[in-house]
Design a protein around this motif. Structure first.
Motif, PDB file in Angstrom:
ATOM      1  N   GLN A  60      17.654  11.294  86.958  1.00  0.00           N
ATOM      2  CA  GLN A  60      17.331  10.959  88.339  1.00  0.00           C
ATOM      3  C   GLN A  60      16.778  12.189  89.072  1.00  0.00           C
ATOM      4  O   GLN A  60      15.808  12.092  89.828  1.00  0.00           O
ATOM      5  N   GLU A 103      13.052  12.541  90.746  1.00  0.00           N
ATOM      6  CA  GLU A 103      12.892  12.896  92.156  1.00  0.00           C
ATOM      7  C   GLU A 103      12.051  14.162  92.313  1.00  0.00           C
ATOM      8  O   GLU A 103      11.190  14.241  93.186  1.00  0.00           O
ATOM      9  N   ALA A 149       8.416  13.297  91.624  1.00  0.00           N
ATOM     10  CA  ALA A 149       7.838  12.560  92.746  1.00  0.00           C
ATOM     11  C   ALA A 149       7.503  13.512  93.897  1.00  0.00           C
ATOM     12  O   ALA A 149       6.416  13.426  94.488  1.00  0.00           O
ATOM     13  N   GLN A 150       8.402  14.427  94.198  1.00  0.00           N
ATOM     14  CA  GLN A 150       8.142  15.386  95.276  1.00  0.00           C
ATOM     15  C   GLN A 150       6.946  16.264  94.943  1.00  0.00           C
ATOM     16  O   GLN A 150       6.101  16.536  95.795  1.00  0.00           O
ATOM     17  N   THR A 206       7.170   8.078  99.365  1.00  0.00           N
ATOM     18  CA  THR A 206       6.989   7.308  98.137  1.00  0.00           C
ATOM     19  C   THR A 206       7.632   8.030  96.959  1.00  0.00           C
ATOM     20  O   THR A 206       7.477   9.237  96.793  1.00  0.00           O
ATOM     21  N   HIS A 207       8.348   7.268  96.139  1.00  0.00           N
ATOM     22  CA  HIS A 207       9.033   7.842  94.980  1.00  0.00           C
ATOM     23  C   HIS A 207       8.558   7.226  93.666  1.00  0.00           C
ATOM     24  O   HIS A 207       9.014   7.647  92.604  1.00  0.00           O
ATOM     25  N   ASP A 208       7.665   6.258  93.745  1.00  0.00           N
ATOM     26  CA  ASP A 208       7.160   5.604  92.546  1.00  0.00           C
ATOM     27  C   ASP A 208       6.105   6.500  91.884  1.00  0.00           C
ATOM     28  O   ASP A 208       5.049   6.779  92.474  1.00  0.00           O
TER      29      ASP A 208
END
Length: 83
Positions: free
Chosen positions: A13, A17, A20-21, A49-51
């Protein structure tokens, strides 16, 4: 669930994350290099947005597409999101 599995999930996870960042930040930087300051609403949508697949698409558009295509793509994704 075993402790080892739980730790593995937390690590994965965290990686997702972080990726994505990084992709959101790269999209913003590339956009601003090509087109000037990113409008605040667009920047907020990108940062929220994290996708990873969506962010990858936006990064490619920021690098090779037009500002309008990126704005439309972000708007379409944001309107389809349920918060």
């Amino acid at each position: 669930m075993a402790r080892k599995e739980l730790v593995g999930q937390f690590i994965e996870q965290g990686r997702a994350e972080g990726m994505a960042q990084a992709m959101a930040q790269a999209t913003i930087e590339l956009y601003e290099e090509r087109f000037g300051l990113m409008p605040p609403a667009l920047k907020s949508a990108v940062e929220a947005t994290h996708d990873l697949k969506t962010l990858q698409t936006w990064l490619l558009v920021a690098g090779a597409g037009t500002r309008e295509v990126l704005h439309d793509s972000v708007a379409a994704s944001s309107s389809g999101r349920s918060s």
